[in-house]
Write a protein that holds these residues in place. Structure first.
Motif, PDB file in Angstrom:
ATOM      1  N   ILE A   6       3.672   5.117  -2.929  1.00 19.93           N
ATOM      2  CA  ILE A   6       4.592   6.768  -2.881  1.00 19.93           C
ATOM      3  C   ILE A   6       4.947   6.656  -4.847  1.00 19.93           C
ATOM      4  N   ALA A   7       4.550   5.559  -5.678  1.00 25.20           N
ATOM      5  CA  ALA A   7       4.128   5.437  -7.331  1.00 25.20           C
ATOM      6  C   ALA A   7       2.905   6.672  -7.845  1.00 25.20           C
ATOM      7  N   GLY A   8       1.737   6.938  -6.378  1.00 27.10           N
ATOM      8  CA  GLY A   8       1.137   7.264  -6.789  1.00 27.10           C
ATOM      9  C   GLY A   8       2.007   9.255  -6.881  1.00 27.10           C
ATOM     10  N   ALA A   9       2.082   9.298  -5.895  1.00 28.51           N
ATOM     11  CA  ALA A   9       2.674  10.843  -5.823  1.00 28.51           C
ATOM     12  C   ALA A   9       4.615  11.263  -7.054  1.00 28.51           C
ATOM     13  N   LEU A  10       4.530   9.804  -7.034  1.00 20.89           N
ATOM     14  CA  LEU A  10       6.043  10.584  -7.822  1.00 20.89           C
ATOM     15  C   LEU A  10       5.425  10.338  -9.387  1.00 20.89           C
ATOM     16  N   LEU A  34       0.982  10.659 -17.694  1.00 23.73           N
ATOM     17  CA  LEU A  34       1.977   9.992 -16.743  1.00 23.73           C
ATOM     18  C   LEU A  34       0.974  10.843 -15.597  1.00 23.73           C
ATOM     19  N   GLY A  35       0.460  11.711 -15.338  1.00 22.04           N
ATOM     20  CA  GLY A  35      -0.134  12.581 -14.422  1.00 22.04           C
ATOM     21  C   GLY A  35      -1.791  12.563 -13.933  1.00 22.04           C
ATOM     22  N   ILE A  36      -2.206  11.679 -15.290  1.00 27.00           N
ATOM     23  CA  ILE A  36      -3.381  11.816 -15.326  1.00 27.00           C
ATOM     24  C   ILE A  36      -4.042   9.846 -15.672  1.00 27.00           C
ATOM     25  N   ALA A  37      -2.725   8.942 -15.569  1.00 30.61           N
ATOM     26  CA  ALA A  37      -2.870   7.932 -15.417  1.00 30.61           C
ATOM     27  C   ALA A  37      -2.666   7.912 -13.604  1.00 30.61           C
ATOM     28  N   ALA A  38      -1.679   8.368 -12.915  1.00 29.55           N
ATOM     29  CA  ALA A  38      -1.553   8.834 -11.344  1.00 29.55           C
ATOM     30  C   ALA A  38      -2.633   8.829 -10.943  1.00 29.55           C
ATOM     31  N   LEU A  42       0.669  -1.182   0.122  1.00 27.77           N
ATOM     32  CA  LEU A  42       0.196   0.597   0.236  1.00 27.77           C
ATOM     33  C   LEU A  42       1.012   1.037  -0.255  1.00 27.77           C
ATOM     34  N   ALA A  43       2.071   1.129   1.229  1.00 26.35           N
ATOM     35  CA  ALA A  43       2.762   2.547   0.809  1.00 26.35           C
ATOM     36  C   ALA A  43       3.935   2.479  -0.591  1.00 26.35           C
ATOM     37  N   ALA A  44       3.997   1.458  -1.237  1.00 24.76           N
ATOM     38  CA  ALA A  44       4.451   1.932  -2.730  1.00 24.76           C
ATOM     39  C   ALA A  44       3.754   2.179  -3.599  1.00 24.76           C
ATOM     40  N   LEU A  45       2.438   1.483  -3.260  1.00 31.48           N
ATOM     41  CA  LEU A  45       1.417   2.237  -4.643  1.00 31.48           C
ATOM     42  C   LEU A  45       1.074   3.736  -4.329  1.00 31.48           C
TER      43      LEU A  45
END
Length: 116
Positions: free
Chosen positions: A52-56, A67-71, A47-50
């Motif tokens: 942090i990946a969303g933040a990046l 990429l921002g839209i996908a995130a 969950l933490a990885a998800l």
């Protein structure tokens, strides 16, 4: 619209990194809350990885909008799952925070699409 996306994206990314960090270091308040709604401890790193990946993805999305839209889509889906999990776990008091983050993710998504 672009400036609004940047502001919402950066603020949401900071919140996501903070939340992800709390899960990685197993902050007692977070762990207790997660256990109370039935989330196993083994899920915390994922969950933490998800988060942090969303933040990046949101931050990189400032320069590469797809990429921002996908995130932002991923963040919205993540927090839909969080809200549903809180509701299923009968934790109504814990629902507002993921609910607000869901709305922030939706705002980032709408602003990202509008400024693409």
């Amino acid at each position: 619209m672009f400036l609004a996306y940047v502001v919402v994206g950066v603020l949401l990314a900071l919140l996501l990194v903070s939340s992800g960090r709390a899960k990685l270091v197993k902050d007692e308040k977070i762990v207790t809350g997660m256990r109370s709604i039935g989330v196993p401890d083994s899920w915390l790193p994922r969950l933490a990885a998800l988060e942090i990946a969303g933040a990046l993805g949101l931050l990189i999305g400032i320069f590469f909008r797809p990429l921002g839209i996908a995130a932002a889509i991923g963040v919205v889906l993540y927090f839909v799952g969080a809200v549903v999990t809180h509701i299923r776990g009968k934790d109504v008091k814990g629902t507002p925070i993921p609910g607000v983050l869901l709305l922030a993710g939706a705002a980032a998504l709408i602003l990202g699409i509008a400024s693409a």
